[in-house]
Motif scaffolding. Structure first.
Motif, mmCIF file in Angstrom:
data_model
loop_
_atom_site.group_PDB
_atom_site.id
_atom_site.type_symbol
_atom_site.label_atom_id
_atom_site.label_comp_id
_atom_site.label_asym_id
_atom_site.label_seq_id
_atom_site.Cartn_x
_atom_site.Cartn_y
_atom_site.Cartn_z
ATOM 1 N N LEU A 177 0.830 -1.208 0.000
ATOM 2 C CA LEU A 177 0.000 0.000 0.000
ATOM 3 C C LEU A 177 0.864 1.258 0.000
ATOM 4 O O LEU A 177 0.545 2.235 -0.701
ATOM 5 C CB LEU A 177 -0.919 -0.021 1.212
ATOM 6 C CG LEU A 177 -1.840 1.191 1.378
ATOM 7 C CD1 LEU A 177 -2.770 1.333 0.171
ATOM 8 C CD2 LEU A 177 -2.658 1.068 2.663
ATOM 9 N N LYS A 178 1.937 1.235 0.740
ATOM 10 C CA LYS A 178 2.840 2.394 0.757
ATOM 11 C C LYS A 178 3.450 2.614 -0.621
ATOM 12 O O LYS A 178 3.530 3.754 -1.104
ATOM 13 C CB LYS A 178 3.933 2.188 1.795
ATOM 14 C CG LYS A 178 3.434 2.182 3.228
ATOM 15 C CD LYS A 178 4.563 1.922 4.205
ATOM 16 C CE LYS A 178 4.044 1.886 5.643
ATOM 17 N NZ LYS A 178 5.128 1.608 6.622
ATOM 18 N N LEU A 179 3.884 1.539 -1.240
ATOM 19 C CA LEU A 179 4.466 1.678 -2.575
ATOM 20 C C LEU A 179 3.424 2.139 -3.594
ATOM 21 O O LEU A 179 3.730 2.932 -4.503
ATOM 22 C CB LEU A 179 5.072 0.328 -3.004
ATOM 23 C CG LEU A 179 6.276 -0.147 -2.195
ATOM 24 C CD1 LEU A 179 6.720 -1.527 -2.670
ATOM 25 C CD2 LEU A 179 7.436 0.837 -2.316
ATOM 26 N N THR A 180 2.169 1.636 -3.444
ATOM 27 C CA THR A 180 1.109 2.065 -4.357
ATOM 28 C C THR A 180 0.807 3.546 -4.189
ATOM 29 O O THR A 180 0.591 4.279 -5.186
ATOM 30 C CB THR A 180 -0.157 1.232 -4.085
ATOM 31 O OG1 THR A 180 0.140 -0.155 -4.244
ATOM 32 C CG2 THR A 180 -1.261 1.612 -5.058
ATOM 33 N N SER A 181 0.775 4.020 -2.945
ATOM 34 C CA SER A 181 0.531 5.451 -2.703
ATOM 35 C C SER A 181 1.637 6.312 -3.292
ATOM 36 O O SER A 181 1.379 7.361 -3.917
ATOM 37 C CB SER A 181 0.407 5.703 -1.201
ATOM 38 O OG SER A 181 -0.627 4.925 -0.655
ATOM 39 N N LEU A 224 3.775 9.893 -7.915
ATOM 40 C CA LEU A 224 4.867 10.166 -8.852
ATOM 41 C C LEU A 224 4.492 9.923 -10.309
ATOM 42 O O LEU A 224 5.005 10.615 -11.200
ATOM 43 C CB LEU A 224 6.067 9.294 -8.486
ATOM 44 C CG LEU A 224 6.684 9.561 -7.102
ATOM 45 C CD1 LEU A 224 7.861 8.624 -6.867
ATOM 46 C CD2 LEU A 224 7.120 11.013 -6.974
ATOM 47 N N ILE A 225 3.615 8.978 -10.568
ATOM 48 C CA ILE A 225 3.303 8.658 -11.963
ATOM 49 C C ILE A 225 2.642 9.838 -12.691
ATOM 50 O O ILE A 225 3.041 10.170 -13.819
ATOM 51 C CB ILE A 225 2.419 7.402 -12.023
ATOM 52 C CG1 ILE A 225 3.260 6.171 -11.658
ATOM 53 C CG2 ILE A 225 1.828 7.215 -13.430
ATOM 54 C CD1 ILE A 225 2.480 4.891 -11.600
ATOM 55 N N PRO A 226 1.633 10.547 -12.083
ATOM 56 C CA PRO A 226 1.074 11.721 -12.810
ATOM 57 C C PRO A 226 2.126 12.805 -13.065
ATOM 58 O O PRO A 226 2.125 13.428 -14.125
ATOM 59 C CB PRO A 226 -0.018 12.213 -11.870
ATOM 60 C CG PRO A 226 -0.399 11.019 -11.065
ATOM 61 C CD PRO A 226 0.852 10.257 -10.873
ATOM 62 N N LEU A 227 3.002 13.049 -12.090
ATOM 63 C CA LEU A 227 4.044 14.054 -12.283
ATOM 64 C C LEU A 227 4.969 13.653 -13.432
ATOM 65 O O LEU A 227 5.338 14.478 -14.282
ATOM 66 C CB LEU A 227 4.839 14.246 -10.992
ATOM 67 C CG LEU A 227 4.058 14.815 -9.792
ATOM 68 C CD1 LEU A 227 4.964 14.883 -8.579
ATOM 69 C CD2 LEU A 227 3.500 16.193 -10.125
ATOM 70 N N VAL A 261 3.085 14.225 -16.779
ATOM 71 C CA VAL A 261 2.971 15.632 -17.205
ATOM 72 C C VAL A 261 4.325 16.194 -17.613
ATOM 73 O O VAL A 261 4.468 16.831 -18.664
ATOM 74 C CB VAL A 261 2.344 16.466 -16.078
ATOM 75 C CG1 VAL A 261 2.375 17.953 -16.433
ATOM 76 C CG2 VAL A 261 0.924 15.997 -15.821
ATOM 77 N N THR A 262 5.322 15.962 -16.780
ATOM 78 C CA THR A 262 6.647 16.510 -17.114
ATOM 79 C C THR A 262 7.207 15.890 -18.376
ATOM 80 O O THR A 262 7.840 16.564 -19.192
ATOM 81 C CB THR A 262 7.616 16.267 -15.944
ATOM 82 O OG1 THR A 262 7.632 14.871 -15.616
ATOM 83 C CG2 THR A 262 7.202 17.074 -14.730
ATOM 84 N N GLY A 263 6.963 14.605 -18.534
ATOM 85 C CA GLY A 263 7.458 13.980 -19.756
ATOM 86 C C GLY A 263 6.702 14.457 -20.985
ATOM 87 O O GLY A 263 7.287 14.644 -22.055
ATOM 88 N N PHE A 264 5.384 14.660 -20.816
ATOM 89 C CA PHE A 264 4.572 15.077 -21.957
ATOM 90 C C PHE A 264 4.850 16.534 -22.332
ATOM 91 O O PHE A 264 4.934 16.891 -23.513
ATOM 92 C CB PHE A 264 3.100 14.892 -21.616
ATOM 93 C CG PHE A 264 2.167 15.130 -22.752
ATOM 94 C CD1 PHE A 264 2.084 14.223 -23.809
ATOM 95 C CD2 PHE A 264 1.371 16.273 -22.782
ATOM 96 C CE1 PHE A 264 1.230 14.464 -24.870
ATOM 97 C CE2 PHE A 264 0.523 16.502 -23.846
ATOM 98 C CZ PHE A 264 0.441 15.601 -24.884
ATOM 99 N N MET A 265 4.987 17.384 -21.330
ATOM 100 C CA MET A 265 5.218 18.795 -21.590
ATOM 101 C C MET A 265 6.681 19.110 -21.909
ATOM 102 O O MET A 265 6.982 20.190 -22.400
ATOM 103 C CB MET A 265 4.787 19.636 -20.377
ATOM 104 C CG MET A 265 3.302 19.584 -20.087
ATOM 105 S SD MET A 265 2.358 20.321 -21.450
ATOM 106 C CE MET A 265 0.693 20.124 -20.819
ATOM 107 N N LEU A 311 -2.984 18.863 -11.148
ATOM 108 C CA LEU A 311 -1.992 17.985 -10.547
ATOM 109 C C LEU A 311 -1.798 18.272 -9.067
ATOM 110 O O LEU A 311 -1.656 17.345 -8.241
ATOM 111 C CB LEU A 311 -0.654 18.106 -11.283
ATOM 112 C CG LEU A 311 -0.597 17.480 -12.682
ATOM 113 C CD1 LEU A 311 0.755 17.765 -13.323
ATOM 114 C CD2 LEU A 311 -0.823 15.985 -12.591
ATOM 115 N N ILE A 312 -1.820 19.542 -8.735
ATOM 116 C CA ILE A 312 -1.655 19.892 -7.325
ATOM 117 C C ILE A 312 -2.845 19.388 -6.518
ATOM 118 O O ILE A 312 -2.695 18.849 -5.405
ATOM 119 C CB ILE A 312 -1.495 21.413 -7.186
ATOM 120 C CG1 ILE A 312 -0.150 21.846 -7.807
ATOM 121 C CG2 ILE A 312 -1.548 21.827 -5.714
ATOM 122 C CD1 ILE A 312 0.026 23.358 -7.847
ATOM 123 N N CYS A 313 -4.052 19.514 -7.055
ATOM 124 C CA CYS A 313 -5.236 19.007 -6.350
ATOM 125 C C CYS A 313 -5.182 17.487 -6.194
ATOM 126 O O CYS A 313 -5.492 16.939 -5.124
ATOM 127 C CB CYS A 313 -6.492 19.421 -7.116
ATOM 128 S SG CYS A 313 -6.806 21.198 -7.099
#
Length: 401
Positions: free
Chosen positions: A343-347, A352-355, A358-362, A383-385
């Motif tokens: 659960l800790k690793l999933t959280s 990190l995955i959305p960040l 976005v960073t990779g896409f932008m 992303l912040i929300c």
């Protein structure tokens, strides 16, 4: 048990050990009523067909009883024949951890006992010492008493083994109750419990059927006692004209049958006969009653041992269940700890995955719609929300764990 002479012959005057049955057979005679013998007890270890051929010339053996010994019938049983009865019992070798049975056969005649067994046993010397002590006290030794003594010694031989098994069971139960964690687990505990349960079941298998044998013997002596009392009543009712059959047997110090000397039937000149029950200590009535009491005493010992075995089996069953339950609890706790780490690793991955997306896409060196304008600010706000919501949910889950 060290091996010695294969054959033992006992009389009140001497005891002879030999590896050949021929020399001992010479002292036997054969009678139409009962086999008379110089020997009151003959014991044969590892009997062969040749031994029974020699003994059959003096004793009227039934073919079924010979087959029982030679074929090694693996049962405890009691068999009655016309002139004798056979008691088949299983003893045990105390040095054998797997409780391999030693088959013991007792042929009881009116004035002689024959015993056969498949391996050397300590019972023979024990009975000889016991008989020597009784003879020194002036007690009479009969065939029925010798059969009782053999059965009693065989049953008592289980007591040391039962005590060791009982102590082992209590120790296992104590160790299992003290185990509190994985670090305290004893290697091979399940195997140890399995071996202990096998010994308990082996003892139960060897002792349980002996109660049926003793019930059959007690019933036989009850029948004889009832018949004797009926004969005495008829003797008294008919004016004491017919002498009842005396079924009491014993050996005097000359090795002769005491059948004719147990009850005095002498009468005086006036024709008044002595009451056969006037001296109960010397009567066949007392002899049969004592034999029944002896056999009932053995039966009580066996019942007590069986109750102890059942108690040990219940303790082992409970200890086995407790140990398995403790193992299941530890497995459940380990799975719970693993789920917490996952659960800790999933959280962390949810943050990190959305960040990275976005960073990779932008961050690509190509023209992307919305890269220049308000769209970028909107994406960053979303992303912040998302990061805030995931963080709050993660903290709440960590507190619950």
């Amino acid at each position: 048990m060290t091996s010695g002479p294969r054959i033992m012959a006992y009389s009140l005057e001497r005891t002879v050990y030999s590896d050949s049955l021929s020399s001992i057979i010479c002292g036997l005679g054969r009678d139409e009523e009962a086999p008379s013998s110089e020997w009151e007890w003959i014991d044969v270890c590892k009997p062969t067909a040749a031994d029974f051929t020699l003994l059959s010339s003096r004793f009227d053996f039934h073919p079924l009883s010979i087959e029982t010994v030679l074929e090694t019938d693996d049962r405890d049983k009691f068999e009655r024949f016309s002139r004798y009865f056979v008691v088949t019992l299983r003893s045990v070798d105390l040095t054998d951890r797997f409780l391999e049975p030693i088959h013991f056969y007792i042929f009881v005649f009116d004035n002689c006992v024959l015993s056969f067994h498949s391996h050397p046993v300590p019972h023979i010397q024990s009975i000889l010492d016991r008989m020597q002590l009784l003879v020194s006290y002036g007690s009479l030794i009969s065939s029925d008493w010798l059969a009782y003594a053999l059965i009693d010694d065989i049953v008592d031989s289980f007591l040391p083994l039962l005590q060791r098994v009982e102590q082992e069971v209590f120790e296992l139960d104590r160790i299992i109750l003290k185990l509190t964690g994985k670090s305290e687990q004893v290697p091979g505990m399940l195997k140890t419990i399995g071996v202990a349960r096998k010994r308990v079941s082996g003892l139960f298998r060897l002792l349980y059927t002996k109660t049926d044998v003793l019930k059959a013997m007690i019933k036989r002596y009850h029948t004889r006692l009832t018949k004797f009392r009926s004969d005495v009543d008829s003797y008294v009712r008919d004016g004491r004209k017919t002498k009842p059959e005396d079924r009491s047997r014993g050996w005097d110090h000359g090795g002769k049958s005491m059948e004719s000397s147990v009850i005095s039937w002498a009468s005086d000149e006036s024709g008044d006969s002595q009451d056969p029950l006037a001296q109960p200590s010397n009567s066949a009535f007392t002899h049969e009653s004592d034999t029944i009491l002896y056999l009932c005493d053995i039966q009580d010992h066996i019942i007590t041992m069986i109750q102890t075995i059942n108690h040990c089996d219940a303790i082992l069953t409970r200890a086995h269940s407790n140990y398995l339950a403790q193992i299941n609890i530890e497995i459940t706790q380990a799975a719970h700890r693993t789920n917490s780490q996952v659960l800790k690793l999933t959280s962390l991955g949810s943050l990190l995955i959305p960040l990275n997306l976005v960073t990779g896409f932008m961050g690509m060196n190509v023209n992307i719609p919305g890269k220049e304008g308000p769209y970028f600010a909107i994406v960053v706000a979303l992303l912040i929300c998302l990061f805030s919501v995931v963080w709050m949910l993660t903290r709440r889950l960590f507190k619950q764990l």
